[in-house]
Design a protein around this motif. Structure first.
Motif: not given
Length: 154
Positions: A77-81, A138-154
């Motif tokens: 939502t606008e204020d929490q996940i 949905a994160c982009d609409l709320r300006k929540i930064p996100h980062e993507r990592y491919h094939f990490s083991l841990f």
């Protein structure tokens, strides 16, 4: 409504809602195929009953999910996940989230980790993890930064 920077935005982002149930056609078909294979192993090959029982153990969690049909989901939502799966629940205010970390595993599943402003990390339960494209939008609409990592083991 104030956005993450404290400025007023013109339109509030609609709430993002994801729901999943444990019971699915894919699970039922996979269990049926495995159990048919075990039956063929017992009848046609005349495998030892203890071997058939041992190979049948991996079906127990799937049979439990078919019978119990646990619900899981995520709300942004606008204020929490917030999320839930089975009897466990969790929620974090958006202002406490520094970023979302999305790790693609070798089996192509994605683990979502909330990195908080304190440095603490909260991993979302896998059953409550929505399709990543919808979550990142949905994160982009709320300006929540996100980062993507491919094939990490841990």
């Amino acid at each position: 409504m104030p956005d993450r920077a404290g400025q007023h935005s013109e339109a509030a982002a609609p709430p993002y809602r994801f729901r999943r149930q444990g019971r699915s056609l894919a699970l039922a078909l996979a269990l049926m195929a495995w159990l048919l294979g075990l039956t063929a192993l017992a009848v046609l090959v005349q495998a030892s009953p203890w071997l058939v029982a041992l190979l049948g153990l991996p079906t127990l969690p799937g049979l439990y999910e078919l019978a119990k049909n646990p619900q899981s989901g995520l709300d942004l939502t606008e204020d929490q996940i917030s999320w839930f799966t089975g009897s466990s629940r969790g929620a974090v205010p958006l202002e406490r989230i520094a970023r979302l970390r999305l790790d693609t595993r070798l089996d192509f599943s994605v683990r979502v980790t909330l990195v908080l402003t304190t440095g603490e990390k909260l991993r979302l339960p896998h059953p409550a993890t929505p399709p990543i494209e919808g979550l990142t939008a949905a994160c982009d609409l709320r300006k929540i930064p996100h980062e993507r990592y491919h094939f990490s083991l841990f």
